[in-house]
Design a protein around this motif. Structure first.
Motif, short mmCIF file in Angstrom:
data_model
loop_
_atom_site.label_atom_id
_atom_site.label_comp_id
_atom_site.label_asym_id
_atom_site.label_seq_id
_atom_site.Cartn_x
_atom_site.Cartn_y
_atom_site.Cartn_z
N LEU A 20 73.64 25.58 50.20
CA LEU A 20 73.05 27.04 50.49
C LEU A 20 71.58 26.81 50.51
CD1 LEU A 20 73.02 30.06 51.15
CD2 LEU A 20 73.59 30.35 48.75
N VAL A 21 71.17 26.07 49.48
CA VAL A 21 69.65 25.71 49.00
C VAL A 21 69.10 25.14 50.39
CG1 VAL A 21 68.04 24.61 47.67
CG2 VAL A 21 69.69 26.09 46.71
N ASN A 22 69.62 24.09 50.81
CA ASN A 22 69.27 23.40 51.88
C ASN A 22 69.13 24.22 52.99
OD1 ASN A 22 69.16 20.97 50.26
ND2 ASN A 22 70.75 20.31 51.05
N GLU A 23 70.04 25.12 53.43
CA GLU A 23 70.16 25.84 54.80
C GLU A 23 68.76 26.83 54.56
OE1 GLU A 23 73.47 27.20 56.45
OE2 GLU A 23 74.71 25.43 55.93
N ALA A 24 68.66 27.62 53.13
CA ALA A 24 67.58 28.41 53.21
C ALA A 24 66.41 27.79 53.32
CB ALA A 24 67.77 29.02 51.58
N VAL A 25 66.03 26.60 52.85
CA VAL A 25 64.76 25.63 53.06
C VAL A 25 64.73 25.61 54.59
CG1 VAL A 25 64.01 23.50 52.75
CG2 VAL A 25 64.72 24.77 50.84
#
Length: 198
Positions: free
Chosen positions: A55-60
């Motif tokens: 999720l963090v990587n996709e948000a970034v």
């Protein structure tokens, strides 16, 4: 597209980016993301089987694309595109936010870099890609304005780096002065890079 028109997955990625920019990665929990997005908690595992890291990587990634896509909008709003005008528009987005809504939010890419990039290899790759997704359109815009190709990448890096540093300083000082300072001081240097043959 309004937030309510997005699907649950898109809303969660967007919400994660918004919470990360405000609170950082460590303080952003999956439950908070689901609540912010108005999505059932159970949908997190369905959409993000890789958990918080995914999720963090996709948000970034979303944040990098958002910043990159803004470049063409900034250019379209300029009566005569210049490197200093583009940089001033990039800065103005942040000064307007801070003057209107306060200094609570920063860049989610920067927040993820500080919080997780050293300890999480996939996040390090995601933030590097997000910055490339942002600097690429800036470099292309500079080339279109007549900056020699061999300088566009370096100047795009300078612009994004100066903006990110000014955002951090503005949040720390609760003052837009660092932002207006970098726009004023870098503007002439950026415009001087345009080829005189143009």
């Amino acid at each position: 597209m309004a937030v309510s028109e997005r699907g649950a997955r898109e809303r969660m990625v967007f919400s994660a980016a918004q919470l990360i920019r405000r609170d950082g990665v460590a303080a952003t929990g999956m439950r908070e993301v689901a609540a912010h997005a108005g999505a059932p908690r159970g949908s997190l595992q369905h959409y993000f089987p890789g958990g918080k890291e995914q999720l963090v990587n996709e948000a970034v990634g979303w944040a990098g694309r958002y910043a990159g896509n803004r470049v063409s909008r900034f250019l379209a709003a300029l009566p005569e595109p210049t490197p200093s005008g583009l940089f001033a528009a990039m800065v103005r987005q942040w000064t307007e936010e801070y003057e209107g809504a306060g200094f609570a939010g920063g860049c989610p890419v920067a927040a993820a870099t500080v919080d997780w990039a050293e300890s999480t290899a996939s996040t390090r790759a995601a933030v590097a890609e997000a910055f490339a997704t942002w600097t690429g359109p800036v470099a292309r815009a500079l080339a279109d304005m007549g900056v020699p190709e061999e300088r566009t990448g370096a100047l795009a890096t300078l612009m994004v780096s100066a903006l990110e540093g000014a955002i951090l300083m503005a949040r720390a000082e609760r003052d837009t002065r660092p932002l207006t300072t970098v726009a004023r001081e870098l503007g002439p240097l950026l415009d001087a890079a345009v080829s005189r043959e143009r």
